[in-house]
Motif scaffolding. Sequence first.
Motif, PDB file in Angstrom:
ATOM      1  N   GLU A  19      44.873  43.575  41.020  1.00  0.00           N
ATOM      2  CA  GLU A  19      43.966  42.549  40.498  1.00  0.00           C
ATOM      3  C   GLU A  19      44.527  42.020  39.186  1.00  0.00           C
ATOM      4  N   PRO A  20      44.792  40.707  39.135  1.00  0.00           N
ATOM      5  CA  PRO A  20      45.358  40.141  37.906  1.00  0.00           C
ATOM      6  C   PRO A  20      44.379  40.263  36.750  1.00  0.00           C
ATOM      7  N   ASP A  29      47.610  33.899  42.051  1.00  0.00           N
ATOM      8  CA  ASP A  29      47.611  35.346  42.262  1.00  0.00           C
ATOM      9  C   ASP A  29      48.488  35.599  43.475  1.00  0.00           C
TER      10      ASP A  29
END
Length: 277
Positions: A19-20, A29
Motif C-alpha cells: 500500500e503506497p 500505484d
Amino acid sequence: MTTFQLYLDDSGSRYPDHEPEPARADGMDSFALGGLLIDKADRKLALERYDAFVSSWGIDYPLHSTKIRGRRDKFRWLGQDAVRAERFYRELGELLVALPVTGIACVIDRPGYNSRYAEKYGDKRWLMCKTAYAILIERSLKFATAAGANLEVFFEEAGKHEDRAVAAYHKSLKDDGMPFDQGNSSGYSGLKPDKFRDGVLGDPQRVTKKGSPLIQIADLYLYPMVKAGYQDGYPPFDQLFAARRVIDAQLPEADRQSLGIKYSCFDLIQKGERPGG
C-alpha cells in the motif's frame, strides 16, 4: 547479427499487497519494469552524449530520476536556483531525445491487478515482477527480431532475492516459454522456448547505476512511460514520443497494444473508477 541491448530498471513495489504511503492524488500505484533498447553499435555515441551532458554540469554522481524530480540529496541544488533548474531540466530533456535509444516498459496497475486476481488466487498471486519481466523480454525480443537482431539483457541490481528472481524468470523463459495460461489469453500466442534460447544471448547481466550510464538513462526513461499510463498528455512522455524515442512511436497504431509499451490491468483507470487516465 546485430545485437540490441535492453537496459531495464524497476519502479514501485513488486508485492501485490503493498500500500503506497501516502496515497497519491493522481492514482499512481504500480509496478513497472523497463527502460531502453539500444543497438550495440550505438552505445559509443550514447555514452559520448551522456558524458558531454554530465561534464557540462559538473556532475560526478548518477542521474537518478526520483532524486532529480524531488530535488533532493545530491540534486537538492535544483531547489535553490529556479533559473538554473529550468535550464537543467530543459537540457536533460534535450539529452534524452538526442540519444539513439528506444524506450520500452511493462507497467502493471496494482489495484487493477488485485481486482483481477486477488479473489481467484489469493496469496498464490505471482509477484508482479514475474508478469512484467516475461512481457518486457518477449516484446523486446520481438522488436529486436524484426530488426534482424539478437537481444542482450542488463538490469540494475536490487538485492540478492530480487536478482535471483530475475535470473529465475529469465531461465524459465528459455526452458518453458511464456508463463501465462493460453486458455485465459484469447488470441494471444506467446513465444516458444526455442525463440528465447535462440534470440536472447546468455543470462541477464547485473549492473549498478554508478557503473552504468545506460542504466541511469533507463531510469530516466521509465518514469515518463509509467506516468503516461495515468496522465494523458504528460509532457516528458509526449516529448519522447514526438522524437520517436519510445517504441509506440515506431509502431503502426494497430500494433501498439500487442507490441508496444504494455499497460497491464489498467481496467479501473480506463473505466474512470480511479484517478488517472
